[in-house]
Every structure is written in structure tokens, then in C-alpha cells.
Design a protein around this motif. Structure first.
Motif, short mmCIF file in Angstrom:
data_model
loop_
_atom_site.label_atom_id
_atom_site.label_comp_id
_atom_site.label_asym_id
_atom_site.label_seq_id
_atom_site.Cartn_x
_atom_site.Cartn_y
_atom_site.Cartn_z
N CYS A 185 0.98 -1.21 0.14
CA CYS A 185 0.01 0.02 -0.12
C CYS A 185 0.90 1.19 0.07
N ARG A 188 0.03 3.99 1.04
CA ARG A 188 -0.13 4.99 2.10
C ARG A 188 0.25 4.45 3.39
N CYS A 189 -0.03 3.15 3.80
CA CYS A 189 0.42 2.66 4.97
C CYS A 189 1.46 1.51 4.98
N HIS A 226 -3.62 1.05 -3.01
CA HIS A 226 -3.80 1.06 -1.61
C HIS A 226 -4.74 -0.01 -1.25
N CYS A 227 -4.40 -0.64 0.19
CA CYS A 227 -4.96 -1.52 0.39
C CYS A 227 -6.56 -1.29 0.72
N THR A 251 -8.48 -0.76 3.45
CA THR A 251 -8.65 0.10 4.47
C THR A 251 -8.23 1.50 3.95
N CYS A 252 -7.12 1.61 3.53
CA CYS A 252 -6.51 2.99 3.04
C CYS A 252 -7.47 3.67 2.04
N ALA A 253 -8.00 2.67 0.91
CA ALA A 253 -8.83 3.16 -0.30
C ALA A 253 -10.14 3.69 0.26
N LEU A 312 -10.48 5.09 3.22
CA LEU A 312 -10.06 6.21 3.92
C LEU A 312 -10.03 7.46 3.05
N ALA A 313 -9.57 7.19 1.87
CA ALA A 313 -9.40 8.12 0.83
C ALA A 313 -10.81 8.54 0.36
#
Length: 87
Positions: free
Chosen positions: A58, A60-61, A78-79, A81-83, A85-86
């Protein structure tokens, strides 16, 4: 992960080839949409990540993106979770 990266690389190259062929038709009056241009950029970025050994991480993380996601969307940056959040 190496096998998945090779599979993704081949799928991405095929999609890139199709998009580039479509772009060449633009000269003949067909338009290349913004979505297609973005898809081509995403594909090129994914191929660069594969070449640099960063595929599956990812942006992001730094965590794993996940095999199922990568098989469905090989250009994913992105994973899940991060997708989420975006958005």
C-alpha cells in the motif's frame, strides 16, 4: 507474490496495449476519454511498481494490499482500508 506480480504485469501490459491502440484511433476521429487516460497512467504506475519490487504494498500505510484485490485490480495502489479512507 512473485507469480501474482508476473500475472499482473502481463494483464496490465495487455490493457495498456489496448488503450494505446484506442488512443491511436483518436487521430481517426474517435476520442480518448479522461477516464481512459487516467487508466493508462494507473497501469504505467503499476508496471513501474512491479519493476521496482514495490508491487502489493500500500502506498499509504505500507501494508499488504491483498491477493484478491490485486487479482481484481492489479493497478491498485492502496489496501482496502486506506482506499476507504481516501473516499
Amino acid at each position: 507474490m512473485e507469480l501474482l506480480a508476473r500475472e499482473a504485469q502481463e494483464a496490465l501490459r495487455q490493457r495498456s496495449h489496448r488503450l494505446r491502440a484506442r488512443a491511436s484511433l483518436e487521430v481517426e476521429g474517435l476520442s480518448f476519454t479522461q477516464a481512459e487516460a487516467q487508466e493508462l497512467r494507473d497501469i504505467e504506475e503499476a508496471l513501474t511498481r512491479i519493476a521496482h519490487g514495490e508491487f502489493g504494498r500500500c502506498a499509504r500505510c505500507g501494508g499488504a494490499i491483498g491477493r484478491h484485490r490485486l487479482r481484481a485490480v492489479p493497478e491498485a495502489r492502496h489496501c482496502l482500508t486506506c482506499a476507504a479512507l481516501a473516499r
